[in-house]
Write a protein that holds these residues in place. Structure first.
Motif, PDB file in Angstrom:
ATOM      1  N   UNK A 127       0.849  -1.203   0.000  1.00  0.00           N
ATOM      2  CA  UNK A 127       0.000   0.000   0.000  1.00  0.00           C
ATOM      3  C   UNK A 127       0.877   1.243   0.000  1.00  0.00           C
ATOM      4  N   UNK A 128       1.943   1.216   0.770  1.00  0.00           N
ATOM      5  CA  UNK A 128       2.846   2.370   0.818  1.00  0.00           C
ATOM      6  C   UNK A 128       3.505   2.595  -0.545  1.00  0.00           C
ATOM      7  N   UNK A 161      -1.741  13.132   6.435  1.00  0.00           N
ATOM      8  CA  UNK A 161      -2.085  11.728   6.170  1.00  0.00           C
ATOM      9  C   UNK A 161      -0.860  10.973   5.662  1.00  0.00           C
ATOM     10  N   UNK A 162      -0.055  11.602   4.810  1.00  0.00           N
ATOM     11  CA  UNK A 162       1.146  10.936   4.297  1.00  0.00           C
ATOM     12  C   UNK A 162       2.182  10.748   5.398  1.00  0.00           C
ATOM     13  N   UNK A 163       2.299  11.719   6.298  1.00  0.00           N
ATOM     14  CA  UNK A 163       3.218  11.569   7.441  1.00  0.00           C
ATOM     15  C   UNK A 163       2.814  10.373   8.291  1.00  0.00           C
ATOM     16  N   UNK A 164       1.508  10.238   8.568  1.00  0.00           N
ATOM     17  CA  UNK A 164       1.017   9.121   9.385  1.00  0.00           C
ATOM     18  C   UNK A 164       1.205   7.798   8.654  1.00  0.00           C
ATOM     19  N   UNK A 165       0.923   7.789   7.356  1.00  0.00           N
ATOM     20  CA  UNK A 165       1.117   6.584   6.552  1.00  0.00           C
ATOM     21  C   UNK A 165       2.574   6.139   6.583  1.00  0.00           C
ATOM     22  N   UNK A 166       3.473   7.102   6.425  1.00  0.00           N
ATOM     23  CA  UNK A 166       4.909   6.791   6.455  1.00  0.00           C
ATOM     24  C   UNK A 166       5.335   6.291   7.830  1.00  0.00           C
ATOM     25  N   UNK A 167       4.798   6.878   8.888  1.00  0.00           N
ATOM     26  CA  UNK A 167       5.146   6.436  10.242  1.00  0.00           C
ATOM     27  C   UNK A 167       4.721   4.988  10.457  1.00  0.00           C
ATOM     28  N   UNK A 191      -3.759   5.807   2.664  1.00  0.00           N
ATOM     29  CA  UNK A 191      -3.293   5.806   1.279  1.00  0.00           C
ATOM     30  C   UNK A 191      -4.312   6.439   0.346  1.00  0.00           C
ATOM     31  N   UNK A 192      -5.592   6.142   0.565  1.00  0.00           N
ATOM     32  CA  UNK A 192      -6.647   6.735  -0.271  1.00  0.00           C
ATOM     33  C   UNK A 192      -6.734   8.246  -0.049  1.00  0.00           C
ATOM     34  N   UNK A 193      -6.593   8.683   1.206  1.00  0.00           N
ATOM     35  CA  UNK A 193      -6.633  10.116   1.498  1.00  0.00           C
ATOM     36  C   UNK A 193      -5.488  10.859   0.815  1.00  0.00           C
ATOM     37  N   UNK A 194      -4.312  10.261   0.804  1.00  0.00           N
ATOM     38  CA  UNK A 194      -3.144  10.905   0.209  1.00  0.00           C
ATOM     39  C   UNK A 194      -3.329  11.040  -1.308  1.00  0.00           C
TER      40      UNK A 194
END
Length: 196
Positions: A127-128, A161-167, A191-194
Motif C-alpha cells: 500500500x505504501x 495523512x502521508x506523514x502518518x502513513x509513512x510512520x 493511502x486513499x486520502x493521500x
C-alpha cells in the motif's frame, strides 16, 4: 574481719548486657564472614538512627524496605542505561527484505495475495509503495530508489495523512511492530486520502 572487696553481681550483669562493655567482640571479630560483618554494621547503623526500642520491634521491616529500595534502584539503573536488556527479542520473521520498487508491480494483486495469507506486513508495504507510485505519477514527489521515506515526507510536508502513513510503514517495516488487520485498514484509508 570482713572482705572489703565485694562484687555486685547485678551491676556486672547489667554492664555485660550493654554493648559498650562487650570487650569480647573485639577479640573474637575474625570469625565473621563479610556478609555477617556487613549485616552487623547495618544493624548498628539502624540502631543508632532509630533507637534501640524502635529498631528491635521493626528490624525485619526496615531491612525489607531497604532491600526493596536497593533492588528498585538497581532495576531502574539497568533499565535507564541498558534498555536493550528489556526489549523483546526479534522474532524470526517470514518477511523477506527486498528492494522497494514502484515499477512493474501489480499492487492490487500483490495486496490481495498478502491479505489472503494474512501477511499484513507485506500488504502495508505494498500500500505504501502504491501510494508512492501514485504520488510520483502525479509529480507530487520525485521517486528515486535511493531515497528514504523521510525524504518523501519532506517533499510532501503539507500532508498529515502521508506523514502518518509513512510512520506506520516505518514501524512495521523497520521497527518490527506487529502488523494487524486493523493497522492495514488504517494504512489503506490513509493511502486513499493521500491520493485524492
Amino acid at each position: 574481719m570482713s572482705d572489703t572487696l565485694t562484687i555486685d553481681s547485678a551491676q556486672i550483669a547489667q554492664w555485660q548486657a550493654q554493648q559498650d562493655f562487650d570487650y569480647n567482640r573485639e577479640l573474637v571479630g575474625g570469625g565473621m564472614t563479610f556478609t555477617e560483618w556487613m549485616m552487623t554494621q547495618i544493624k548498628e547503623l539502624l540502631r543508632d538512627l532509630f533507637g534501640q526500642a524502635w529498631y528491635s520491634d521493626y528490624t525485619w521491616w526496615v531491612l525489607a524496605v531497604i532491600g526493596a529500595v536497593v533492588v528498585g534502584i538497581v532495576v531502574w539503573y539497568v533499565w535507564r542505561f541498558h534498555p536493550g536488556l528489556f526489549k523483546r527479542r526479534k522474532d524470526e520473521q517470514t518477511y523477506e527484505e527486498t528492494e522497494d520498487t514502484i515499477y512493474g508491480v501489480d499492487f492490487d494483486s500483490t495486496i490481495s495475495q498478502a491479505l489472503g495469507r494474512e501477511d499484513y506486513r507485506e500488504a502495508i508495504r505494498m500500500v505504501y509503495l502504491r501510494t508512492l507510485k501514485a504520488l510520483s505519477d502525479s509529480q507530487q514527489i520525485d521517486w528515486q530508489p535511493f531515497k528514504t521515506p523521510s525524504q518523501y515526507v519532506r517533499e510532501l510536508s503539507d500532508s498529515a495523512a502521508f506523514r502518518m502513513l509513512t510512520a506506520h510503514f516505518l514501524r512495521v517495516r523497520y521497527g518490527y511492530f506487529a502488523a494487524t488487520r486493523q493497522l492495514y485498514d488504517e494504512v489503506e484509508q490513509l493511502g486513499k486520502e493521500v491520493c485524492l
